[in-house]
Motif scaffolding. Structure first.
Motif, PDB file in Angstrom:
ATOM      1  N   GLU A  12       6.914  18.165  13.867  1.00  6.96           N
ATOM      2  CA  GLU A  12       6.504  17.760  15.219  1.00  6.96           C
ATOM      3  C   GLU A  12       5.207  16.943  15.154  1.00  6.96           C
ATOM      4  N   SER A  27       8.461  27.057  22.187  1.00  3.29           N
ATOM      5  CA  SER A  27       8.586  25.622  22.010  1.00  3.29           C
ATOM      6  C   SER A  27       7.659  25.265  20.852  1.00  3.29           C
ATOM      7  N   THR A  73       4.662  31.512  22.918  1.00  5.11           N
ATOM      8  CA  THR A  73       5.196  30.363  22.169  1.00  5.11           C
ATOM      9  C   THR A  73       6.716  30.448  22.131  1.00  5.11           C
ATOM     10  N   GLU A 115       8.769  23.223  11.749  1.00 11.80           N
ATOM     11  CA  GLU A 115       7.915  22.989  12.919  1.00 11.80           C
ATOM     12  C   GLU A 115       6.940  21.839  12.702  1.00 11.80           C
TER      13      GLU A 115
END
Ligand SMILES: Cc1ncc(C[n+]2csc(CCOP(=O)(O)OP(=O)(O)O)c2C)c(N)n1
Ligand SMILES: [Mg+2]
Length: 273
Positions: free
Chosen positions: A155, A120, A118, A152
């Motif tokens: 998103e 991204s 991970t 995060e």
């Protein structure tokens, strides 16, 4: 109905040691992410120390519970936890972020105990859903934990994954939001607020557990509630403090991605609580 017997005093001492190791690892590397590592110490410690079935000497053991570190930049807490539980020698922490090391700046499959590459942000929950779905199809009873940041979850892909987990009744998935209130450039509430966060997840069909994520007993109890919940996925909203334990780093986006220098390390270790 805890997975293992534990001693709170001992766990608190371990959390303190993990914070020392995180700060020292960052200082040796000269770069990395302290804020979101220090906030998540109790989450990782509860999982590896009490809650999960895992075998450090056999990282690919088929029956292991899986941890997907969706906020893949918090490698200091990931590697310190894995080293302290015996996945690789603690000495190796000194190679953090060095060329050729197994311990890169974002988690990769090179490191024993890491399940997914991970870095991204926003992809971990979809992957966790796939792992959990595969477990159901194969009749395996391991659990999948997915650790995400509060920045995060701005998103959109996270919310697609949240819909999917509820639709497919993935009660073997536990998402954890490290709600440390700070992202890369400031407060989450200033940049793109999440509230009402509990209601959002509930509306998406999840079992929601809202806790103080730096209180290890609450973290353990939340995971035990997850294990006992059927028919829907669980999310633990872990209210934490970015930079937890080092007052001059707490709630400071400046300490999102910056290693302490020698003097700052000495000061941090002096004031660490
Ligand atoms: C898709 C994507 N956009 C931007 C980044 C750069 N980035 C790395 S960490 C971070 C902030 C994340 O904030 P949060 O999720 O709150 O993490 P924590 O506070 O736990 O460190 C950003 C923007 C990234 N890694 N991936
Ligand atoms: Mg954050």
């Amino acid at each position: 109905m805890s997975s293992k017997n534990y001693d709170i005093k001992d766990l608190k001492a371990q959390a303190y040691q993990h914070r020392i190791d995180i700060l020292e690892t960052l200082a040796v590397a000269g770069s990395g992410h302290p804020g979101g590592s220090l906030s998540a110490v109790e989450i990782f410690l509860a999982l590896y120390g009490v809650v999960m079935n895992h075998r450090p000497a056999e990282p690919k053991w088929d029956g292991r519970d899986r941890v997907i570190v969706s906020k893949g930049h918090v490698t200091p807490v990931v590697y310190v936890t894995l080293a302290n539980f015996g996945y690789f020698p603690k000495e190796e922490l000194k190679t953090f972020r060095k060329f050729g090391s197994r311990l890169q700046g974002h988690v990769t499959l090179k490191t024993p105990g890491v399940e997914f590459n991970t870095g991204s942000l926003g992809h971990g929950l979809s992957y966790a859903n796939g792992v959990a779905m595969a477990a159901k199809l194969k009749g395996k009873d391991f659990k999948t934990y997915c650790i995400m940041g509060d920045g995060e979850i701005q998103e959109g892909s996270v919310w697609e994954a949240a819909m999917s987990a509820a639709h497919f009744k993935l009660d073997n998935v536990c998402a954890i939001v490290d709600f440390n209130k700070v992202q890369e450039n400031g407060l989450v509430s200033d940049i793109k607020g999440l509230e009402p966060l509990v209601d959002k997840w509930k509306t998406f069909g999840w079992n929601v557990i809202n806790i103080d994520g730096n209180d290890i007993e609450q973290v353990i109890n939340a995971f035990e509630e997850f294990k006992a919940t059927t028919g829907k996925p669980t999310v633990v909203i872990a209210n934490t403090l970015k930079g937890k334990g080092v007052p001059f780093m707490e709630l400071k986006s400046a300490w999102h991605g910056k290693a302490p220098n020698k003097e700052q390390l000495a000061e941090a270790l002096k004031v660490l609580y």
